[in-house]
Motif scaffolding. Structure first.
Motif, PDB file in Angstrom:
ATOM      1  N   TYR A 171       0.821  -1.211   0.000  1.00  0.00           N
ATOM      2  CA  TYR A 171       0.000   0.000   0.000  1.00  0.00           C
ATOM      3  C   TYR A 171       0.857   1.263   0.000  1.00  0.00           C
ATOM      4  O   TYR A 171       0.519   2.256   0.637  1.00  0.00           O
ATOM      5  N   ALA A 172       1.936   1.223  -0.758  1.00  0.00           N
ATOM      6  CA  ALA A 172       2.841   2.378  -0.802  1.00  0.00           C
ATOM      7  C   ALA A 172       2.168   3.616  -1.388  1.00  0.00           C
ATOM      8  O   ALA A 172       2.650   4.732  -1.200  1.00  0.00           O
ATOM      9  N   TRP A 173       1.047   3.427  -2.070  1.00  0.00           N
ATOM     10  CA  TRP A 173       0.331   4.563  -2.672  1.00  0.00           C
ATOM     11  C   TRP A 173      -0.510   5.323  -1.642  1.00  0.00           C
ATOM     12  O   TRP A 173      -1.029   6.389  -1.946  1.00  0.00           O
ATOM     13  N   TRP A 174      -0.639   4.759  -0.420  1.00  0.00           N
ATOM     14  CA  TRP A 174      -1.407   5.451   0.615  1.00  0.00           C
ATOM     15  C   TRP A 174      -0.808   6.837   0.874  1.00  0.00           C
ATOM     16  O   TRP A 174       0.402   7.031   0.748  1.00  0.00           O
ATOM     17  N   PRO A 175      -1.653   7.793   1.315  1.00  0.00           N
ATOM     18  CA  PRO A 175      -1.124   9.115   1.676  1.00  0.00           C
ATOM     19  C   PRO A 175      -0.183   9.023   2.879  1.00  0.00           C
ATOM     20  O   PRO A 175      -0.253   8.071   3.669  1.00  0.00           O
ATOM     21  N   ASP A 176       0.682  10.014   3.003  1.00  0.00           N
ATOM     22  CA  ASP A 176       1.710   9.988   4.046  1.00  0.00           C
ATOM     23  C   ASP A 176       1.125   9.844   5.446  1.00  0.00           C
ATOM     24  O   ASP A 176       1.700   9.150   6.302  1.00  0.00           O
ATOM     25  N   TRP A 177      -0.010  10.497   5.713  1.00  0.00           N
ATOM     26  CA  TRP A 177      -0.563  10.434   7.061  1.00  0.00           C
ATOM     27  C   TRP A 177      -0.992   9.020   7.420  1.00  0.00           C
ATOM     28  O   TRP A 177      -0.876   8.598   8.576  1.00  0.00           O
ATOM     29  N   LEU A 178      -1.459   8.256   6.413  1.00  0.00           N
ATOM     30  CA  LEU A 178      -1.839   6.870   6.676  1.00  0.00           C
ATOM     31  C   LEU A 178      -0.613   5.986   6.864  1.00  0.00           C
ATOM     32  O   LEU A 178      -0.605   5.087   7.716  1.00  0.00           O
ATOM     33  N   LEU A 179       0.435   6.236   6.083  1.00  0.00           N
ATOM     34  CA  LEU A 179       1.669   5.459   6.237  1.00  0.00           C
ATOM     35  C   LEU A 179       2.284   5.702   7.615  1.00  0.00           C
ATOM     36  O   LEU A 179       2.875   4.793   8.203  1.00  0.00           O
ATOM     37  N   THR A 180       2.118   6.913   8.127  1.00  0.00           N
ATOM     38  CA  THR A 180       2.597   7.200   9.478  1.00  0.00           C
ATOM     39  C   THR A 180       1.824   6.376  10.504  1.00  0.00           C
ATOM     40  O   THR A 180       2.414   5.796  11.429  1.00  0.00           O
ATOM     41  N   ILE A 181       0.505   6.302  10.327  1.00  0.00           N
ATOM     42  CA  ILE A 181      -0.331   5.518  11.237  1.00  0.00           C
ATOM     43  C   ILE A 181       0.044   4.039  11.185  1.00  0.00           C
ATOM     44  O   ILE A 181       0.184   3.377  12.226  1.00  0.00           O
ATOM     45  N   VAL A 182       0.199   3.508   9.974  1.00  0.00           N
ATOM     46  CA  VAL A 182       0.491   2.079   9.843  1.00  0.00           C
ATOM     47  C   VAL A 182       1.855   1.755  10.448  1.00  0.00           C
ATOM     48  O   VAL A 182       2.050   0.694  11.058  1.00  0.00           O
ATOM     49  N   THR A 183       2.802   2.670  10.308  1.00  0.00           N
ATOM     50  CA  THR A 183       4.121   2.451  10.906  1.00  0.00           C
ATOM     51  C   THR A 183       4.035   2.452  12.429  1.00  0.00           C
ATOM     52  O   THR A 183       4.627   1.601  13.100  1.00  0.00           O
ATOM     53  N   GLU A 184       3.278   3.393  12.982  1.00  0.00           N
ATOM     54  CA  GLU A 184       3.100   3.454  14.436  1.00  0.00           C
ATOM     55  C   GLU A 184       2.475   2.166  14.964  1.00  0.00           C
ATOM     56  O   GLU A 184       2.902   1.627  15.991  1.00  0.00           O
ATOM     57  N   LYS A 185       1.451   1.688  14.264  1.00  0.00           N
ATOM     58  CA  LYS A 185       0.774   0.472  14.716  1.00  0.00           C
ATOM     59  C   LYS A 185       1.675  -0.752  14.544  1.00  0.00           C
ATOM     60  O   LYS A 185       1.632  -1.682  15.352  1.00  0.00           O
ATOM     61  N   ALA A 186       2.490  -0.744  13.497  1.00  0.00           N
ATOM     62  CA  ALA A 186       3.414  -1.855  13.304  1.00  0.00           C
ATOM     63  C   ALA A 186       4.448  -1.907  14.429  1.00  0.00           C
ATOM     64  O   ALA A 186       4.735  -2.972  14.981  1.00  0.00           O
ATOM     65  N   VAL A 187       4.993  -0.752  14.787  1.00  0.00           N
ATOM     66  CA  VAL A 187       5.976  -0.693  15.872  1.00  0.00           C
ATOM     67  C   VAL A 187       5.351  -1.132  17.190  1.00  0.00           C
ATOM     68  O   VAL A 187       5.995  -1.803  18.008  1.00  0.00           O
TER      69      VAL A 187
END
Length: 262
Positions: A171-187
């Motif tokens: 999902y690299a096409w997601w907007p930056d704010w969503l990628l930030t959320i997914v990274t936080e949840k992954a961590v």
């Protein structure tokens, strides 16, 4: 969740490294043998022992790149046997023992016992080069390897880290704010399939900056905003969505955010 980490000094267990072999059906044995072999061989102080190790590693990697060759298979087996015999002889004599631990680890790798070899080698090679060797050997497409490495360094297990890296890569096409959320949840170790689906809904919702800010806060669990948003949904007659939002149904976030006034 247990990560299989023994302690900071001992590094990771063989079972932890072994999880890499299960997370990809394209695991490249030749690649990991070559890269681990290079890292280990550099640490063998004895020049003669190091040369014999280099010869064995070269033949084994050639065989792994051409596994159907019976001639290479036979040559690889003989080379490993010679190296193992040399190490065993030196070990029994308790003399000239410099480099034995490193060569024992290499023998594990050349025999295809990559997890055992990695666990032994981590003590003198370090974690980072071994992680990079295993990550490269996964041969995964649309994969965020930087995120996966970051997660494992933060203590996540290989399967969780790889799953998160695949999700973000897909999902690299997601907007930056969503990628930030997914990274936080992954961590945090909370990136499951339900969360990914909810985030995907938010990505497709085509939210305005204001709506995206609301969605971001809802996804992060802002209880005050969640209740206020649920009440707004109720005022608009969306009682079912309001109830789902209060129950923690992330799929309702996209709908709730879209109903925020522009």
């Amino acid at each position: 969740m247990s990560t299989g980490v023994v302690n900071a000094q001992a590094g990771h267990s063989a079972s932890w490294w072994g999880k890499f072999l299960d997370v990809s059906d394209r695991f490249d044995a030749a690649s990991v043998a070559e890269h681990l072999g290079d890292e280990i061989i550099m640490k063998i102080p004895s020049r003669l022992l190091r040369r014999e190790a280099e010869i064995a590693a070269e033949v084994v990697v050639r065989h792994l790149n051409k596994p159907a060759s019976s001639e290479l298979a036979e040559r690889a087996n003989r080379a490993i046997e010679r190296l193992e015999a040399t190490v065993q002889r030196l070990d029994e004599r308790a003399a000239g023992s410099s480099g034995l631990a490193e060569t024992f680890a290499l023998c594990h790798v050349l025999r295809g016992r990559f997890a055992e070899g990695a666990a032994e080698a981590e003590r003198f090679v370090g974690t980072a080069p071994i992680l990079e060797a295993f990550m490269e050997a996964l041969r995964l497409e649309r994969f965020d390897s930087r995120l996966a490495l970051r997660l494992m360094r933060a203590g996540q297990s290989p399967e969780v880290a790889v799953r998160s890296g695949l999700a973000v890569g897909k999902y690299a096409w997601w907007p930056d704010w969503l990628l930030t959320i997914v990274t936080e949840k992954a961590v945090a170790g909370t990136l499951d399939e339900e969360t990914i689906q909810a985030l995907d809904q938010c990505a497709y919702a085509d939210l305005t900056p204001t709506q995206a800010r609301v969605a971001r806060q809802l996804l992060r669990g802002d209880e005050q905003l969640l209740e206020a948003t649920a009440q707004r949904l109720e005022s608009l007659g969306a009682y079912g969505a309001a109830g789902k939002l209060r129950d923690g149904d992330l799929m309702a976030v996209a709908l709730a955010a879209r109903m925020v006034p522009l």
